[in-house]
Design a protein around this motif. Structure first.
Motif, PDB file in Angstrom:
ATOM      1  N   ALA A   9      -6.170 -14.825  11.464  1.00 28.60           N
ATOM      2  CA  ALA A   9      -5.455 -15.259  10.268  1.00 28.60           C
ATOM      3  C   ALA A   9      -5.454 -14.163   9.204  1.00 28.60           C
ATOM      4  O   ALA A   9      -6.440 -13.464   9.009  1.00 28.60           O
ATOM      5  N   LEU A  10      -4.319 -14.038   8.536  1.00 31.37           N
ATOM      6  CA  LEU A  10      -4.206 -13.111   7.417  1.00 31.37           C
ATOM      7  C   LEU A  10      -4.259 -13.895   6.111  1.00 31.37           C
ATOM      8  O   LEU A  10      -3.743 -15.002   6.029  1.00 31.37           O
ATOM      9  N   THR A  11      -4.853 -13.307   5.122  1.00 34.53           N
ATOM     10  CA  THR A  11      -4.840 -13.931   3.796  1.00 34.53           C
ATOM     11  C   THR A  11      -3.461 -13.716   3.174  1.00 34.53           C
ATOM     12  O   THR A  11      -2.656 -12.916   3.664  1.00 34.53           O
ATOM     13  N   ASP A  12      -3.187 -14.412   2.092  1.00 32.28           N
ATOM     14  CA  ASP A  12      -1.922 -14.220   1.382  1.00 32.28           C
ATOM     15  C   ASP A  12      -1.761 -12.767   0.952  1.00 32.28           C
ATOM     16  O   ASP A  12      -0.688 -12.179   1.081  1.00 32.28           O
ATOM     17  N   SER A  13      -2.827 -12.199   0.446  1.00 31.66           N
ATOM     18  CA  SER A  13      -2.797 -10.812  -0.021  1.00 31.66           C
ATOM     19  C   SER A  13      -2.541  -9.843   1.132  1.00 31.66           C
ATOM     20  O   SER A  13      -1.763  -8.894   1.000  1.00 31.66           O
ATOM     21  N   GLU A  14      -3.182 -10.072   2.268  1.00 25.28           N
ATOM     22  CA  GLU A  14      -2.977  -9.209   3.438  1.00 25.28           C
ATOM     23  C   GLU A  14      -1.548  -9.332   3.963  1.00 25.28           C
ATOM     24  O   GLU A  14      -0.939  -8.338   4.372  1.00 25.28           O
ATOM     25  N   THR A  15      -1.015 -10.549   3.939  1.00 23.80           N
ATOM     26  CA  THR A  15       0.358 -10.763   4.380  1.00 23.80           C
ATOM     27  C   THR A  15       1.324 -10.011   3.476  1.00 23.80           C
ATOM     28  O   THR A  15       2.233  -9.325   3.959  1.00 23.80           O
ATOM     29  N   LEU A  16       1.121 -10.121   2.168  1.00 21.51           N
ATOM     30  CA  LEU A  16       1.957  -9.396   1.211  1.00 21.51           C
ATOM     31  C   LEU A  16       1.878  -7.894   1.470  1.00 21.51           C
ATOM     32  O   LEU A  16       2.905  -7.211   1.517  1.00 21.51           O
ATOM     33  N   ASP A  17       0.680  -7.381   1.665  1.00 26.31           N
ATOM     34  CA  ASP A  17       0.496  -5.950   1.919  1.00 26.31           C
ATOM     35  C   ASP A  17       1.230  -5.508   3.180  1.00 26.31           C
ATOM     36  O   ASP A  17       1.858  -4.445   3.203  1.00 26.31           O
ATOM     37  N   GLU A  18       1.159  -6.317   4.242  1.00 25.84           N
ATOM     38  CA  GLU A  18       1.825  -5.977   5.508  1.00 25.84           C
ATOM     39  C   GLU A  18       3.342  -6.000   5.367  1.00 25.84           C
ATOM     40  O   GLU A  18       4.044  -5.142   5.910  1.00 25.84           O
ATOM     41  N   VAL A  19       3.869  -6.977   4.644  1.00 24.97           N
ATOM     42  CA  VAL A  19       5.320  -7.057   4.433  1.00 24.97           C
ATOM     43  C   VAL A  19       5.791  -5.849   3.629  1.00 24.97           C
ATOM     44  O   VAL A  19       6.788  -5.208   3.990  1.00 24.97           O
ATOM     45  N   ILE A  20       5.085  -5.521   2.570  1.00 20.41           N
ATOM     46  CA  ILE A  20       5.466  -4.363   1.745  1.00 20.41           C
ATOM     47  C   ILE A  20       5.378  -3.073   2.561  1.00 20.41           C
ATOM     48  O   ILE A  20       6.271  -2.231   2.513  1.00 20.41           O
ATOM     49  N   LYS A  21       4.326  -2.935   3.350  1.00 16.63           N
ATOM     50  CA  LYS A  21       4.167  -1.757   4.196  1.00 16.63           C
ATOM     51  C   LYS A  21       5.338  -1.640   5.172  1.00 16.63           C
ATOM     52  O   LYS A  21       5.899  -0.558   5.358  1.00 16.63           O
ATOM     53  N   CYS A  22       5.732  -2.744   5.773  1.00 18.70           N
ATOM     54  CA  CYS A  22       6.865  -2.766   6.701  1.00 18.70           C
ATOM     55  C   CYS A  22       8.147  -2.331   5.998  1.00 18.70           C
ATOM     56  O   CYS A  22       8.916  -1.525   6.525  1.00 18.70           O
ATOM     57  N   LEU A  23       8.380  -2.855   4.804  1.00 24.89           N
ATOM     58  CA  LEU A  23       9.595  -2.515   4.068  1.00 24.89           C
ATOM     59  C   LEU A  23       9.614  -1.040   3.667  1.00 24.89           C
ATOM     60  O   LEU A  23      10.634  -0.361   3.813  1.00 24.89           O
ATOM     61  N   VAL A  24       8.490  -0.535   3.176  1.00 21.03           N
ATOM     62  CA  VAL A  24       8.402   0.867   2.759  1.00 21.03           C
ATOM     63  C   VAL A  24       8.648   1.795   3.952  1.00 21.03           C
ATOM     64  O   VAL A  24       9.320   2.820   3.833  1.00 21.03           O
ATOM     65  N   GLU A  25       8.120   1.413   5.125  1.00 18.88           N
ATOM     66  CA  GLU A  25       8.283   2.242   6.323  1.00 18.88           C
ATOM     67  C   GLU A  25       9.713   2.231   6.859  1.00 18.88           C
ATOM     68  O   GLU A  25      10.149   3.182   7.490  1.00 18.88           O
TER      69      GLU A  25
END
Length: 98
Positions: A9-25
Motif C-alpha cells: 500500500a502507498l500512502t496518499d503522499s507517496e501516491t502524489l509523489d509517484e504521480v508527479i514523478k510520472c508526469l515530470v518524466e
C-alpha cells in the motif's frame, strides 16, 4: 474480496509523489519565473484529487505561484483531449502487472 498486504500500500503522499514523478518524466510544459514544472503538476494534482479549485489550492500551499500564473501556463496547451490521453497512458504504464 482480495486483501492486499500492507507492504504494497502507498500512502496518499507517496501516491502524489509517484504521480508527479510520472508526469515530470513524461511531459514537458514550458514554465518560467516562480512556476517550475514540478510545482505546476503538484498544484494541479492536489486540486484535482481534492475536488478543489486551482485558486484555492494555490492559496493553501506555501511558496507556490498564484492561480493566475498557473492558468497562464495552462493556456499554452493547445489540445487537452490529446494531453489527457497521453497522461492516462503514462499513468497506466506505472501499474504493476499481476
Amino acid at each position: 474480496m482480495t486483501v492486499l498486504s500492507e507492504e504494497l500500500a502507498l500512502t496518499d503522499s507517496e501516491t502524489l509523489d509517484e504521480v508527479i514523478k510520472c508526469l515530470v518524466e513524461n511531459f514537458s510544459i514550458e514554465t518560467q519565473g516562480v512556476c517550475d514544472q514540478q510545482t505546476l503538476f503538484e498544484i494541479l494534482i492536489k486540486a484535482a484529487s481534492s475536488g478543489d479549485s486551482i485558486e484555492n489550492t494555490a492559496k493553501l500551499l506555501k511558496n507556490v505561484p498564484t492561480a493566475n500564473d498557473i492558468r497562464y501556463h495552462l493556456n499554452k496547451i493547445n489540445n487537452f483531449d490529446e494531453l489527457e490521453t497521453q497522461i492516462n497512458q503514462a499513468l497506466k504504464s506505472r501499474i504493476p502487472l499481476g
